[in-house]
Design a protein around this motif. Structure first.
Motif, mmCIF file in Angstrom:
data_model
loop_
_atom_site.group_PDB
_atom_site.id
_atom_site.type_symbol
_atom_site.label_atom_id
_atom_site.label_comp_id
_atom_site.label_asym_id
_atom_site.label_seq_id
_atom_site.Cartn_x
_atom_site.Cartn_y
_atom_site.Cartn_z
ATOM 1 N N LEU A 7 0.823 -1.208 0.000
ATOM 2 C CA LEU A 7 0.000 0.000 0.000
ATOM 3 C C LEU A 7 0.865 1.269 0.000
ATOM 4 C CD1 LEU A 7 -3.070 0.544 0.219
ATOM 5 C CD2 LEU A 7 -2.776 0.727 2.683
ATOM 6 N N ARG A 11 1.312 4.238 -2.898
ATOM 7 C CA ARG A 11 1.129 5.654 -2.530
ATOM 8 C C ARG A 11 2.347 6.473 -2.992
ATOM 9 N NH1 ARG A 11 2.842 8.713 1.415
ATOM 10 N NH2 ARG A 11 1.575 10.474 2.133
ATOM 11 N N ILE A 111 -5.837 -0.751 -8.922
ATOM 12 C CA ILE A 111 -6.196 -0.789 -7.495
ATOM 13 C C ILE A 111 -7.608 -1.369 -7.395
ATOM 14 C CG2 ILE A 111 -6.519 0.558 -5.372
ATOM 15 C CD1 ILE A 111 -4.608 2.657 -6.522
ATOM 16 N N TYR A 125 -2.393 -3.204 -6.782
ATOM 17 C CA TYR A 125 -2.707 -3.369 -5.371
ATOM 18 C C TYR A 125 -4.115 -3.932 -5.297
ATOM 19 C CZ TYR A 125 -3.279 -3.022 -0.460
ATOM 20 O OH TYR A 125 -3.500 -3.376 0.849
ATOM 21 N N ASP A 127 -6.770 -6.103 -2.899
ATOM 22 C CA ASP A 127 -7.085 -6.655 -1.585
ATOM 23 C C ASP A 127 -8.548 -7.083 -1.598
ATOM 24 O OD1 ASP A 127 -7.573 -7.304 1.009
ATOM 25 O OD2 ASP A 127 -7.082 -5.339 1.851
ATOM 26 N N ILE A 136 -9.736 1.050 0.401
ATOM 27 C CA ILE A 136 -8.291 0.965 0.106
ATOM 28 C C ILE A 136 -7.689 2.369 -0.017
ATOM 29 C CG2 ILE A 136 -6.579 0.214 -1.604
ATOM 30 C CD1 ILE A 136 -8.468 -2.130 -2.309
ATOM 31 N N MET A 140 -4.844 4.091 2.292
ATOM 32 C CA MET A 140 -3.608 4.583 1.664
ATOM 33 C C MET A 140 -3.259 5.997 2.137
ATOM 34 S SD MET A 140 -2.956 4.523 -2.435
ATOM 35 C CE MET A 140 -3.425 2.851 -2.708
#
Ligand code: AMP
Ligand code: MN
Ligand code: MN
Length: 322
Positions: A7, A11, A111, A125, A127, A136, A140
């Motif tokens: 994460l 970023r 993402i 990314y 999840d 998310i 972040m």
């Protein structure tokens, strides 16, 4: 295909860009795709990164309150040599025609929170335990200054993807971040009024007809509603007004899986699946060529409505091992 990044790493990558970053999300926008797009836009702007939201037209009216005066691009967009962030899409196919905009992009950052995400980005990314992509994005930037517009949009993303904090993806972490987002400026009553107290009379005319025709199968465990083109033409409602239609068949006692089949044009049927408790509808959808989450999934089938209904129900029957 590349592995999941962390994460913090994603970023840092996002914050390192000096050229504009374009934010994309799936076709038929929902509360999470619009909310996470708007949230990420404001958070990047706050951090000095120029972000450009891209949303397919028409922009869903009920999510319009998040957009304010934002300048939003409508696809196709020429982003050759630029960076694209793709939100809430398990695969590039979910972008629909918007996907063409990604041709020639310098890099794609994916993402997402869908099961079986295809890891199509240069950076990914994913999840699948996250309730929403909005969750998310919140995680972040949780330690950064938070503009109230971002808080409102990310709250909406989480609120919609958890079925107003009621599905199995609602955890104490979800509720804690929602509380924080309210602290940071989100207004739950406004979100509820904009999304759930905003029906047209046409919607209820349609609802009255389809509820009377709800189909029960698999010993009462599966409830489905088929919307044919003629009915949709008789009661014209926007796509997003039907986002919650699955609540009706799902709420029936004894029903484990609910299905909405929508004939968008001849031989094109958009299917929405929802399950209570332990039935994996993502597995049902993916066997038919779609995808999604354990309790909420979808697929588009190129066949007539009756055939689509039959195929979906027999796939669910197999999943239920009946
Ligand atoms: P919906 O029923 O359209 O609200 O979608 C429920 C979930 O399934 C969402 O998370 C979607 O991303 C996913 N989904 C819907 N349609 C498709 C599709 N054609 N292919 C893959 N995933 C889908
Ligand atoms: Mn979505
Ligand atoms: Mn989502």
């Amino acid at each position: 295909m590349t592995a999941n990044s962390g994460l913090a790493e994603i970023r840092e990558i996002l914050l390192s860009y000096t050229a504009p970053v374009y934010i994309f999300s799936h076709q038929h926008p929902d509360g999470d795709s619009v909310g996470s797009t708007v949230g990420l836009y404001y958070l990047l702007r706050q951090a000095g990164v120029r972000a450009i939201p891209v949303l397919p037209a028409p922009h869903p009216e009920i999510y319009g309150f998040m957009l304010g005066n934002l300048e939003i691009l409508t696809p196709p967009v020429d982003i050759r040599g630029r960076t694209a962030v793709v939100l809430d899409c398990g695969s590039l196919q979910r972008l629909g025609e918007t996907g063409q905009s990604l041709e020639g992009a310098a890099r794609v950052i994916n993402i997402d929170h869908h099961l079986n995400n295809q890891m199509f980005g240069d950076y990914n990314y994913v999840d699948s335990r996250a309730a929403a992509v909005g969750q998310i994005i919140y995680n972040m930037f949780a330690h950064d200054p938070f503009p109230p517009e971002a808080a409102q949009a990310l709250f909406t993303a989480v609120y919609t993807d958890t079925g107003r904090f009621s599905y199995s993806n609602t955890t104490s972490a979800t509720l804690a971040s929602a509380a924080d987002l309210v602290e940071l400026g989100a207004n739950p009553q406004r979100v509820y009024n904009e999304i759930h107290q905003n029906k047209t009379q046409q919607y209820y005319f349609l609802l009255a007809e389809v509820l009377a025709d709800m189909n029960l199968s698999c010993q009462g465990k599966v409830a489905s509603i088929a919307l044919n083109r003629h009915l949709l033409a008789k009661h014209p409602v926007a796509d997003w007004e039907l986002d919650d239609l699955n609540d009706y068949p799902r709420s029936l006692r004894g029903v484990s899986v609910s299905v909405i089949l929508k004939e968008v044009e001849a031989d094109t049927v958009k299917v929405s699946l929802r399950s209570k408790d332990r039935v994996n509808v993502a597995s049902v959808a993916s066997k038919l060529g779609g995808g999604g989450h354990y309790n909420a999934a979808g697929v588009t089938l190129n066949m007539d409505l009756a055939q689509a209904q039959e195929q979906v129900i027999s796939q669910i029957e197999a999943e239920l091992s009946l």
